[in-house]
Design an enzyme around this catalytic site. Structure first.
Site, PDB file in Angstrom:
ATOM      1  N   GLN A 160       0.829  -1.198   0.000  1.00 30.59           N
ATOM      2  CA  GLN A 160       0.000   0.000   0.000  1.00 30.59           C
ATOM      3  C   GLN A 160       0.868   1.254   0.000  1.00 30.59           C
ATOM      4  OE1 GLN A 160      -3.493   1.021  -0.787  1.00 30.59           O
ATOM      5  NE2 GLN A 160      -3.189  -1.077  -0.177  1.00 30.59           N
ATOM      6  N   HIS A 214       2.461   2.982  -3.207  1.00 33.16           N
ATOM      7  CA  HIS A 214       1.626   3.666  -4.194  1.00 33.16           C
ATOM      8  C   HIS A 214       1.914   5.154  -4.280  1.00 33.16           C
ATOM      9  CE1 HIS A 214      -1.239   1.158  -6.218  1.00 33.16           C
ATOM     10  NE2 HIS A 214      -1.536   0.509  -5.117  1.00 33.16           N
ATOM     11  N   GLU A 227     -10.481   1.706   2.952  1.00 37.44           N
ATOM     12  CA  GLU A 227     -10.676   1.316   1.560  1.00 37.44           C
ATOM     13  C   GLU A 227     -10.449  -0.201   1.433  1.00 37.44           C
ATOM     14  OE1 GLU A 227      -7.584   2.749  -0.950  1.00 37.44           O
ATOM     15  OE2 GLU A 227      -8.688   2.378  -2.812  1.00 37.44           O
ATOM     16  N   HIS A 228      -9.309  -0.663   1.958  1.00 39.42           N
ATOM     17  CA  HIS A 228      -8.984  -2.090   1.959  1.00 39.42           C
ATOM     18  C   HIS A 228      -8.850  -2.560   3.399  1.00 39.42           C
ATOM     19  CE1 HIS A 228      -6.874  -0.433  -1.712  1.00 39.42           C
ATOM     20  NE2 HIS A 228      -7.648  -1.349  -2.264  1.00 39.42           N
ATOM     21  N   ASP A 274      -6.257  -6.175  -6.310  1.00 40.59           N
ATOM     22  CA  ASP A 274      -5.820  -5.115  -7.231  1.00 40.59           C
ATOM     23  C   ASP A 274      -5.823  -5.599  -8.675  1.00 40.59           C
ATOM     24  OD1 ASP A 274      -5.368  -3.292  -5.247  1.00 40.59           O
ATOM     25  OD2 ASP A 274      -3.210  -3.647  -5.109  1.00 40.59           O
ATOM     26  N   HIS A 311     -51.508  21.131  -8.895  1.00 40.65           N
ATOM     27  CA  HIS A 311     -51.315  19.701  -8.638  1.00 40.65           C
ATOM     28  C   HIS A 311     -52.674  19.040  -8.379  1.00 40.65           C
ATOM     29  CE1 HIS A 311     -47.060  20.538  -8.352  1.00 40.65           C
ATOM     30  NE2 HIS A 311     -46.782  19.302  -8.003  1.00 40.65           N
TER      31      HIS A 311
END
Lengths: 438, 438
Positions: free
Chosen positions: A259, A262, A327-328, A361, A420
């Site tokens: 991770q 990245h 996220e993960h 991934d 209406h």
């Protein structure tokens, strides 16, 4: 030294709360520049794209052409490493199989009153896919963004990718071919987003734009939102690994570093009950760091945003994991499945000691575009649902209108909306001018 | 004179294209003011809410309290017109029944390789619902926003509603009670959005904010987006009515006016094949206009944004309707069902001569929160899906990792991500330090 938080310490809550709100991105103020670029593309079309491509990417698209030709794509595909092509094809097939299960079904039914109701799903007609240039140009992301669109039935998938100094990543082109992308243009930045949203002489506009990008691209997506749909604006990636002491510290360290490599803003968090085990993982991270080609990035990410959170037991970890809303989320504990069932907020959960997040991934089949920065509390990863939209259907006959009309009229009047009320009453012959012709 | 476009005229395409891009909203620049308000609420919590409520709404929430009490809600419910309560309850039950069908199902399966994949849906834990004050304070909108949240399983639905000069609409409170709203606060504007997003001493934060509002509210929602989720930012309402000459012109005129009375920016479009019929509808609109309590609003909307589009046949109308992508599409033709099936872009379709759009506003059962301003090309109306989020699940054993690992490693290396490759290879015993403990 990596940040260490211990649940048992008296100041844990305040330190944890501060940790949750840590900003991991420098937001650049590019709004004004982006507005100028978008207006130029709207006013001058292709000519503006040529000028910006020359200025920002150093390429002459007037000569090269904006469109990447079928021959170029074919040549890239043929030139690519055969193992890479095979891996992309495996990934493609697994992503397609998984995403086909996400296709929502139409629903049409008649209720007890005879009212017909329905939900009808249709694909968005045209979608634009932004692919960044440089080191963040990932073939796997082309598959993850394009395959669900294809599965949804999007008729026209248009990819844009900047060609800095003329070069395009051939593996990205190969991935686009495998995914069935319909058109590719060698443009990037805010100008590419503007072209997708408003169209030019060469590029017809799309209805939605997806894909990651830098600050200019993100700002441009925000500015064209409304004219077209956009996906979420992704922040730096993150992983939370919950690991017990039966794991090999080197395995867990490798996951944290996958991770961290990245982006300097990426975040890797280890949650453990055993302080000794956590120390071993931290030591393993240090050992492995030195051997990585992207060690500088990984080292900064780990030092600036990495964290070790010690918990007394996994029960105490659950609400913390829900607040992190990673996220993960990798769960490498003996009761991983049970623990996964009790955590509510996570983009994706990777269960057990043999499911490193990296499989997701590339080749797991699930999507790697996932909610970052705690947004898994309220949003989901990319799916087929992002490429379809629902139309609701209602159908009444005269009889059903007689049944439901009075309540509608009552509510319309309570809201002060005369017209209406009349739109219903005129059909119930309560309105002077009403004549039922059916 | 209302705008008239005729498909047969040579300049139709350019006039239609211009019509599609007509702006119907004046965008007020309130970004800076809103930023100040949000920062004040973050810094000073309840005290800031009290100060803003005094300044903007003329009420003393320090004395009255921020929370609307259970007694106040009960009193409003008891005091409300019994017919209105019955109509709200009918609407509630129909909305709940319809939305229960939208609940997505979890999916967990094992593929041919033995890889386990899944999609798991969970409700967002807490949702904020903004309800405007004044004339746009619609009890029906409380139901439309709150009921799907309840159906989704949201545990905490928090409503905010400004009490200008102390007054709250009792029917709004009754609707909230019927919908099962859990907490109500008498605050509005950007300060209410800030309180929902960041929390104060009295109000715990939520994870997502929905509901319509003025320019301040819309700007505040945009600014807190990311910290919390938000729904779409709705523009003025619109209807496209496709009607053949077998309709009573008065019925169709009433439907056009029902839309026009909402807002001066609302838009009512008639599409017809028969010019004489269209003339009759326009004449009926003029006649009916004078009798409406909101005739000024309706007259301006019709004059400024209303339109009659003449088409040679319904086949020619289909691509035009798809480009308009109307929020509400009413099809009152003899082949309405067939025509509906061929139109792709619409928020909701109302089929046949006895399905005025107004039924969908109140008691049809489908949601009246729908995509405006052509966004039905890429988005959908509010549904249960807006209150749930999906977590993807992946689980491999050692054997599955041996199958998929090589392709993942190949792709990681192609993307230059060493640590990604190692996170897999270390588990496949290709990494020197790898020891499989399981």
């Amino acid at each position: 030294m990596v940040l260490r938080l211990d649940y048992r310490q008296s100041d844990f809550e305040s330190r944890f709360a501060a940790f949750l709100t840590t900003k991991r991105e420098v937001s650049e103020d590019v709004e004004t520049d982006v507005r100028v670029i978008i207006n130029e593309v709207r006013a001058r079309g292709d000519a503006a794209l040529h000028d910006f491509s020359k200025r920002f990417d150093g390429i002459d698209t007037r000569t090269l052409g904006l469109a990447v030709t079928a021959d170029e794509i074919e040549a890239a595909y043929q030139a690519a490493d055969k193992d890479v092509i095979a891996a992309l094809e495996l990934a493609h097939d697994r992503i397609a199989s998984h995403h086909r299960r996400q296709m929502p079904e139409d629903d049409r039914y008649t209720d007890a009153l005879g009212v017909e109701l329905g939900s009808r799903w249709t694909a968005i007609q045209a979608v634009g896919l932004y692919v960044p240039g440089g080191t963040a140009s990932y073939p796997s992301s082309v598959l993850m963004n394009a395959v669900p669109a294809k599965v949804a039935g999007v008729e026209r998938i248009v990819m844009v990718v900047p060609a800095r100094d003329g070069a395009l990543n051939p593996v990205v082109l190969a991935a686009a071919r495998i995914a069935g992308v319909n058109e590719i243009y060698r443009i990037g930045g805010a100008q590419a987003i503007a072209a997708l949203a408003y169209g030019t002489e060469t590029i017809r506009p799309v209805a939605k734009i997806v894909g990651p990008g830098n600050a200019w691209v993100a700002a441009a997506k925000r500015q064209v939102f409304g004219t077209v749909g956009i996906d979420m604006i992704a922040g730096p990636s993150e992983v939370l690994v919950m690991a017990d002491s039966d794991n090999d510290p080197d395995w867990i360290a490798a996951d944290l570093l996958a991770q961290a490599e990245h982006d300097v803003g990426a975040q890797s968090i280890l949650m453990a009950c055993d302080a000794g085990f956590a120390d071993s993982v931290v030591a393993a991270v240090e050992r492995q760091l030195s051997t990585l080609s992207r060690s500088e990035t990984a080292r900064r990410s780990w030092a600036d945003f990495g964290a070790v959170i010690l918990v007394p037991d996994w029960q105490a970890a659950i609400p913390l994991a829900d607040r992190i809303a990673a996220e993960h989320l990798e769960i490498a504990t003996s009761d991983a499945e049970e623990l996964a069932g009790r955590i509510r907020n996570a983009g994706a959960i990777f269960i057990g000691r043999h499911t490193p997040e990296v499989i997701g991934d590339y080749v797991g089949g699930s999507n790697h575009v996932l909610p970052t920065a705690r947004s898994a509390r309220f949003s989901s990863g990319l799916s087929v649902l992002d490429y379809v939209k629902r139309t609701s259907i209602l159908r009444l006959g005269a009889e059903q209108l007689q049944s439901l009309g009075p309540a509608a009229i009552t509510l319309a009047r309570a809201e002060g909306l005369d017209a209406h009320a009349r739109s219903v009453s005129i059909r119930m012959n309560r309105w002077d001018g009403g004549r039922d012709r059916e």
